[in-house]
Design a protein around this motif. Structure first.
Motif, mmCIF file in Angstrom:
data_model
loop_
_atom_site.group_PDB
_atom_site.id
_atom_site.type_symbol
_atom_site.label_atom_id
_atom_site.label_comp_id
_atom_site.label_asym_id
_atom_site.label_seq_id
_atom_site.Cartn_x
_atom_site.Cartn_y
_atom_site.Cartn_z
ATOM 1 N N ARG A 121 40.497 47.771 54.121
ATOM 2 C CA ARG A 121 39.229 47.604 54.830
ATOM 3 C C ARG A 121 38.569 46.294 54.444
ATOM 4 N N LEU A 122 38.597 45.973 53.149
ATOM 5 C CA LEU A 122 37.950 44.750 52.683
ATOM 6 C C LEU A 122 38.588 43.516 53.304
ATOM 7 N N VAL A 123 39.895 43.515 53.469
ATOM 8 C CA VAL A 123 40.587 42.366 54.082
ATOM 9 C C VAL A 123 40.059 42.131 55.494
ATOM 10 N N LEU A 124 39.928 43.189 56.276
ATOM 11 C CA LEU A 124 39.424 43.038 57.646
ATOM 12 C C LEU A 124 37.950 42.642 57.655
ATOM 13 N N GLN A 126 36.347 40.952 55.416
ATOM 14 C CA GLN A 126 36.283 39.529 55.044
ATOM 15 C C GLN A 126 36.635 38.643 56.235
ATOM 16 N N ALA A 127 37.619 39.052 57.020
ATOM 17 C CA ALA A 127 38.025 38.250 58.182
ATOM 18 C C ALA A 127 36.911 38.178 59.214
ATOM 19 N N PHE A 128 36.193 39.285 59.438
ATOM 20 C CA PHE A 128 35.078 39.271 60.394
ATOM 21 C C PHE A 128 33.974 38.319 59.924
ATOM 22 N N VAL A 129 33.608 38.426 58.658
ATOM 23 C CA VAL A 129 32.532 37.582 58.125
ATOM 24 C C VAL A 129 32.957 36.119 58.114
ATOM 25 N N GLU A 130 34.198 35.854 57.708
ATOM 26 C CA GLU A 130 34.675 34.474 57.652
ATOM 27 C C GLU A 130 34.618 33.823 59.029
ATOM 28 N N ALA A 131 35.043 34.541 60.064
ATOM 29 C CA ALA A 131 35.017 33.984 61.419
ATOM 30 C C ALA A 131 33.579 33.775 61.896
ATOM 31 N N ALA A 132 32.700 34.724 61.571
ATOM 32 C CA ALA A 132 31.296 34.575 61.967
ATOM 33 C C ALA A 132 30.678 33.339 61.323
ATOM 34 N N LEU A 133 30.943 33.135 60.021
ATOM 35 C CA LEU A 133 30.391 31.972 59.325
ATOM 36 C C LEU A 133 31.000 30.680 59.859
ATOM 37 N N PHE A 134 32.291 30.692 60.168
ATOM 38 C CA PHE A 134 32.931 29.502 60.720
ATOM 39 C C PHE A 134 32.261 29.113 62.032
ATOM 40 N N CYS A 339 40.378 41.935 70.403
ATOM 41 C CA CYS A 339 40.732 43.342 70.216
ATOM 42 C C CYS A 339 42.239 43.506 70.068
ATOM 43 N N TYR A 340 43.006 42.785 70.875
ATOM 44 C CA TYR A 340 44.464 42.870 70.788
ATOM 45 C C TYR A 340 44.965 42.370 69.431
ATOM 46 N N LYS A 341 44.329 41.317 68.904
ATOM 47 C CA LYS A 341 44.708 40.807 67.583
ATOM 48 C C LYS A 341 44.482 41.868 66.515
ATOM 49 N N LEU A 342 43.395 42.598 66.639
ATOM 50 C CA LEU A 342 43.109 43.661 65.681
ATOM 51 C C LEU A 342 44.145 44.784 65.795
ATOM 52 N N VAL A 343 44.518 45.120 67.022
ATOM 53 C CA VAL A 343 45.545 46.145 67.237
ATOM 54 C C VAL A 343 46.850 45.739 66.563
ATOM 55 N N ARG A 344 47.249 44.493 66.733
ATOM 56 C CA ARG A 344 48.508 44.030 66.135
ATOM 57 C C ARG A 344 48.437 44.087 64.608
ATOM 58 N N HIS A 345 47.289 43.744 64.047
ATOM 59 C CA HIS A 345 47.130 43.815 62.593
ATOM 60 C C HIS A 345 47.255 45.258 62.107
ATOM 61 N N LEU A 346 46.627 46.190 62.812
ATOM 62 C CA LEU A 346 46.675 47.583 62.392
ATOM 63 C C LEU A 346 48.098 48.138 62.448
ATOM 64 N N ASN A 347 48.879 47.643 63.392
ATOM 65 C CA ASN A 347 50.260 48.105 63.523
ATOM 66 C C ASN A 347 51.226 47.393 62.582
ATOM 67 N N ASN A 348 50.905 46.117 62.267
ATOM 68 C CA ASN A 348 51.825 45.339 61.438
ATOM 69 C C ASN A 348 51.053 44.268 60.675
ATOM 70 N N PRO A 349 50.337 44.648 59.624
ATOM 71 C CA PRO A 349 49.472 43.695 58.920
ATOM 72 C C PRO A 349 50.232 42.592 58.201
ATOM 73 N N VAL A 350 51.486 42.796 57.896
ATOM 74 C CA VAL A 350 52.254 41.776 57.181
ATOM 75 C C VAL A 350 52.636 40.636 58.108
ATOM 76 N N HIS A 351 53.164 40.963 59.275
ATOM 77 C CA HIS A 351 53.635 39.937 60.201
ATOM 78 C C HIS A 351 52.591 39.519 61.240
ATOM 79 N N PRO A 353 48.898 39.308 60.618
ATOM 80 C CA PRO A 353 47.600 39.378 59.920
ATOM 81 C C PRO A 353 46.465 38.912 60.823
ATOM 82 N N TYR A 354 45.362 39.609 60.735
ATOM 83 C CA TYR A 354 44.221 39.308 61.606
ATOM 84 C C TYR A 354 43.410 38.137 61.076
#
Length: 361
Positions: A121-124, A126-134, A339-351, A353-354
């Protein structure tokens, strides 16, 4: 091609044969919180009907006082059309959500597991906050060269603080700290708004700090309404995927709200809401006459909401050249792609990553 419909008139929404029609009311809508309100229509329908083909409707945004019945709800559900309701002051209040037609038990289980795992959960989050700040940083960098003196220095100081916080995000260990970082930067960002808007606009729309419930002045009212539009627009795109909008990662899932919409909306507020506000105020399309005071709060009038929504709809249809897809993509489509990027991460976070959207234009 389907598109959202924004209905400001009050009346009764009906199914007419195999299409939709709004039978308008003659009187004005009354405040929803009036002491004498009995949840009855403010006026009677006068019989005048405005039809619109259901085949062209992607979703409905109801800003007027609209009556519906179970037959209409069934018809909207059959057509897969969500309806978003707003109160007298333009606050989002509810969604009429059709039965899920893109169900994925596997994805829902994965989404719940990622929420339940503090590390995932923390990884995701962090990604939301990082993109918002960017994206906030992109907005500041756009305006900074146009500033002078103390204003330019203030922008530079905020950029330095933002860069430090964004680079330190991977070291954060919990969600409250992430929320605090994002909130601190956003507060400093809002302090730059008078510089971005210029003296003439700031004289008409003074702004000291962000205040929400209720908005204390015109600029706070604009931000609240814009954020509400962003939230429902994101929710509309989530509905077109198999994601569960109630299971979030940055914002805590709670009762009576679609928390995942809040997560994704953080990324798009600088691009969609903030830039829309700057444009409408600097061009004078929205002026102090488009606001009204009520019960200690300040709100956009119906005329003001119409102007904002028209610009919002036009902004969503604007396109940019997508660097990976190598074709033009609308701002609204960017939300679906997120949303599709998030779906792909949930299915395969290694290959897969969101990473949240980074504005490149």
């Amino acid at each position: 091609m389907k598109r959202p419909y924004y209905l400001f008139s009050s009346g009764r929404l009906k199914r007419r044969h195999n299409t939709l029609a709004l039978e308008k009311m003659t009187g004005e809508r009354q405040p929803d919180d009036a002491p004498e309100d009995e949840a009855l229509p403010s006026a009677e329908a006068d019989g005048a009907r405005t039809p619109f083909p259901v085949e062209s409707v992607d979703s409905l945004f109801l800003f007027g006082e609209v009556d519906i019945n179970s037959k209409l709800i069934t018809f909207l559900g059959q057509q897969g059309i969500p309806a978003f309701f707003y109160d007298y002051y333009g606050n989002y209040t509810a969604t009429l959500y059709p039965r899920d037609n893109l169900l994925s038990g596997h994805l829902r289980v994965q989404q719940a597991q990622f929420y339940l795992s503090s590390k995932k959960r923390l990884v995701l989050a962090q990604a939301f906050v990082e993109a918002a700040l960017f994206n906030i940083e992109r907005v500041i960098k756009y305006y900074q060269p146009r500033l002078e003196g103390e204003a330019r220095t203030a922008a530079q100081v905020t950029l330095q603080a933002l860069t430090r916080d964004r680079e330190a995000l991977p070291k954060t260990t919990d969600i409250p700290t992430l929320m605090a970082v994002e909130g601190r930067i956003r507060d400093r960002y809002y302090q730059l708004w008078p510089h971005f808007l210029g003296e003439n606009v700031t004289r008409l729309f003074p702004f000291n700090k962000r205040e929400r419930r209720p908005p204390s002045n015109e600029l706070n009212a604009l931000i609240s309404f814009g954020n509400s539009m962003c939230y429902t627009t994101v929710l509309r795109q989530i509905y077109r995927t198999a994601l569960d909008p109630t299971i979030a990662f940055l914002h805590e899932p709670g009762d009576r709200r679609f928390s995942l919409s809040l997560d994704i909306a953080e990324i798009f507020k600088p691009l969609l809401v903030d830039r829309a506000i700057f444009r409408l105020l600097k061009t004078g399309e929205i002026s102090p006459k488009h606001f009204e005071k009520h019960l200690g709060g300040c709100y956009l009038s119906e005329a003001g909401r119409k102007i904002f929504v028209q610009h919002w709809d036009e902004r969503l249809s604007q396109t940019v050249q997508h660097r990976e897809l190598n074709r033009k993509v609308s701002y609204e489509r960017l939300i679906r792609l997120e949303c599709y990027k998030l779906v792909r991460h949930l299915n395969n976070p290694v290959h897969e990553p969101y990473q949240g959207l980074h504005m490149w234009w």
